[in-house]
Design an enzyme around this catalytic site. Structure first.
Site, PDB file in Angstrom:
ATOM      1  N   GLU A 161      43.195  40.503  28.542  1.00 31.22           N
ATOM      2  CA  GLU A 161      42.762  41.799  28.012  1.00 31.22           C
ATOM      3  C   GLU A 161      41.370  42.173  28.504  1.00 31.22           C
ATOM      4  O   GLU A 161      41.063  43.348  28.697  1.00 31.22           O
ATOM      5  CB  GLU A 161      42.817  41.766  26.484  1.00 31.22           C
ATOM      6  CG  GLU A 161      44.239  41.607  25.947  1.00 31.22           C
ATOM      7  CD  GLU A 161      44.288  41.334  24.457  1.00 31.22           C
ATOM      8  OE1 GLU A 161      44.380  42.302  23.688  1.00 31.22           O
ATOM      9  OE2 GLU A 161      44.249  40.154  24.078  1.00 31.22           O
ATOM     10  N   ARG A 216      51.039  37.933   8.597  1.00 29.60           N
ATOM     11  CA  ARG A 216      51.566  39.262   8.271  1.00 29.60           C
ATOM     12  C   ARG A 216      53.077  39.208   8.066  1.00 29.60           C
ATOM     13  O   ARG A 216      53.782  38.495   8.782  1.00 29.60           O
ATOM     14  CB  ARG A 216      51.238  40.267   9.377  1.00 29.60           C
ATOM     15  CG  ARG A 216      49.761  40.554   9.551  1.00 29.60           C
ATOM     16  CD  ARG A 216      49.524  41.551  10.676  1.00 29.60           C
ATOM     17  NE  ARG A 216      48.114  41.750  10.940  1.00 29.60           N
ATOM     18  CZ  ARG A 216      47.563  41.774  12.155  1.00 29.60           C
ATOM     19  NH1 ARG A 216      48.332  41.608  13.227  1.00 29.60           N
ATOM     20  NH2 ARG A 216      46.269  41.971  12.303  1.00 29.60           N
ATOM     21  N   HIS A 226      47.707  46.053  20.654  1.00 34.01           N
ATOM     22  CA  HIS A 226      47.725  45.087  21.763  1.00 34.01           C
ATOM     23  C   HIS A 226      48.003  45.780  23.105  1.00 34.01           C
ATOM     24  O   HIS A 226      48.518  45.169  24.036  1.00 34.01           O
ATOM     25  CB  HIS A 226      48.796  43.995  21.552  1.00 34.01           C
ATOM     26  CG  HIS A 226      48.604  43.150  20.337  1.00 34.01           C
ATOM     27  ND1 HIS A 226      49.637  42.839  19.477  1.00 34.01           N
ATOM     28  CD2 HIS A 226      47.497  42.537  19.844  1.00 34.01           C
ATOM     29  CE1 HIS A 226      49.176  42.072  18.489  1.00 34.01           C
ATOM     30  NE2 HIS A 226      47.885  41.887  18.686  1.00 34.01           N
ATOM     31  N   ASN A 244      34.487  42.651  22.361  1.00 34.18           N
ATOM     32  CA  ASN A 244      35.404  42.832  21.236  1.00 34.18           C
ATOM     33  C   ASN A 244      34.624  42.504  19.967  1.00 34.18           C
ATOM     34  O   ASN A 244      34.444  41.339  19.620  1.00 34.18           O
ATOM     35  CB  ASN A 244      36.626  41.916  21.383  1.00 34.18           C
ATOM     36  CG  ASN A 244      37.647  42.108  20.271  1.00 34.18           C
ATOM     37  OD1 ASN A 244      37.441  42.890  19.343  1.00 34.18           O
ATOM     38  ND2 ASN A 244      38.744  41.388  20.349  1.00 34.18           N
ATOM     39  N   ARG A 289      36.469  47.075  23.311  1.00 32.90           N
ATOM     40  CA  ARG A 289      37.787  47.191  22.710  1.00 32.90           C
ATOM     41  C   ARG A 289      37.660  47.988  21.412  1.00 32.90           C
ATOM     42  O   ARG A 289      36.833  47.689  20.555  1.00 32.90           O
ATOM     43  CB  ARG A 289      38.359  45.813  22.390  1.00 32.90           C
ATOM     44  CG  ARG A 289      39.751  45.891  21.754  1.00 32.90           C
ATOM     45  CD  ARG A 289      40.048  44.706  20.885  1.00 32.90           C
ATOM     46  NE  ARG A 289      41.384  44.793  20.306  1.00 32.90           N
ATOM     47  CZ  ARG A 289      41.795  44.056  19.295  1.00 32.90           C
ATOM     48  NH1 ARG A 289      40.973  43.179  18.740  1.00 32.90           N
ATOM     49  NH2 ARG A 289      43.010  44.188  18.807  1.00 32.90           N
TER      50      ARG A 289
END
Length: 392
Positions: A378, A236, A177, A7, A88
């Protein structure tokens, strides 16, 4: 077979080396502050953590440092033991409906999609280039955050904007995600012993999103064209009236980009509480009686419950709610606040089980909807797809 799950960010490279198909993590680590003289390289192996501060001026240097570190710490004997690298990639648009073996065309498409994910795709592409340069003969696979959500119907992913915005410019909900939502929903189905299910996955970390998964396929998700849509997160704002952006640009004499930066980096927990974007700090402040801290959790919990209620209607029922990611897995307080708002659906938490951590059922025996904590993975999903795609 040893597979590297990568990632890459604009100034970092997170990695895990996994033994497949046993899905055993061999080692993990991160290169941070790429581009600086005092960058950090951290590797964890055999219960030990090694940290080196050094000059890492670009991603290529970072990748070489990772591979040299694997050999130095006797994780592998030489780099030829690595038989696949999975990357990713945040935005796959409508171009990529599955993970894909990376060639020059695919790499260019990832770069081109960077217009829709300027903070992520260019960095992902940089990481890919760096690994391809060092491991040119090893299959490199792109695994997209958006792929799992490609099964949504148009009524779920289209906005009420001019249709030409979608056909000409790709304006639609993509969701993110995806590897986490897929992993957790598949695990929930395993725990329930069937794929004939209606599941809501609550991936709640500093970035957070929900997905509605029916019979193993995503039918809706909370994030949209960008990860800013949805409910309030660490920094956010989540979804707001779009007219607020021009209104506040005038009030603050700010550009559209400056307002977007505020909505991405200074809102959510941080903006509401005025304390922190870290849920642990928010919980501690709640204990101390801070009303704005409680409000930060209340606003998020209320909006998450709203999404779950709408997904219940959209899927025609609900079998399970799954909490995952850093906050979802660890905050018993937030889980309780969310589930309390869903009492009308007959959802009940076992208060004692909710205090525990790790994969488990935390709902009561008479709850009409099962509630699980399911730690996400993940990297395992990236490794699985790397093998699946590279062996086609």
């Amino acid at each position: 077979m040893k597979v590297m799950a990568v990632n890459a960010g604009s100034s970092s490279i997170k990695f895990q080396l996994l033994d497949m198909p046993s899905e055993t993590q061999i080692t993990s680590g991160i290169v941070e502050r790429i581009g600086s003289e005092n960058a950090l390289f951290t590797i964890k192996y055999n219960g030990e953590k090694h940290v080196v501060e050094t000059s890492i001026l670009d991603h290529g240097v970072g990748v070489n440092l990772i591979l040299e570190g694997l050999i130095k710490h006797h994780v592998i004997k030489d780099i030829n033991e690595i038989e696949g690298v999975g990357h990713r990639v945040v935005q796959g648009g409508e171009v990529f409906k599955d993970s894909v073996l990376i060639d020059e065309k695919v790499l260019q498409q990832i770069v081109d999609l960077g217009e829709m994910a300027p903070l992520h795709n260019p960095a992902n592409a940089t990481g890919i280039k760096a690994f391809k340069a060092v491991l040119p003969n090893v299959p490199q696979v792109a695994v997209f955050d958006t792929t799992f959500h490609q099964t949504m119907d148009k009524d779920a992913y289209l906005y009420g904007t001019p249709y030409e915005w979608y056909t000409k410019y790709g304006i639609r909900k993509y969701g993110f995600h995806g590897t986490s939502h897929q992993y957790v929903s598949e695990k929930a189905n395993q725990l329930m012993g069937t794929t004939d299910t209606k599941v809501v996955v609550c991936h709640i970390g500093n970035g957070a999103s929900l997905s509605a998964v029916k019979d193993g396929h995503c039918v809706d998700t909370s994030m949209g064209f960008t990860p800013l849509e949805g409910f309030p997160m660490g920094t956010r704002s989540g979804s707001i009236d779009p007219a607020i952006t021009s209104y506040m640009a005038n009030k603050l004499n700010a550009s559209a980009q400056e307002i977007t930066d505020i909505l991405n980096k200074k809102s959510g927990y941080l903006g509401i509480s005025g304390i922190s974007n870290d849920a642990r700090d928010i919980e501690q402040a709640i204990v101390e009686g801070n009303e704005r801290a409680r409000l930060a959790f209340d606003v998020q919990a209320k909006q998450i419950a709203d999404y779950i209620g709408s997904y219940h209607i959209y899927m025609g029922g609900l079998d399970a709610i799954c909490f995952t990611a850093g906050i979802g897995e660890n905050s018993s307080v937030l889980r309780q606040m969310i589930i309390d708002r869903l009492a009308v659906l007959g959802v009940k938490l076992d208060a004692e089980l909710n205090k525990l951590r790790g994969e488990r059922l935390i709902s009561t025996a008479d709850s009409k909807v099962k509630v699980f904590i399911i730690p996400t993975d993940e990297e395992v999903m990236i490794a699985r797809d790397t093998i699946r795609i590279s062996h086609k």
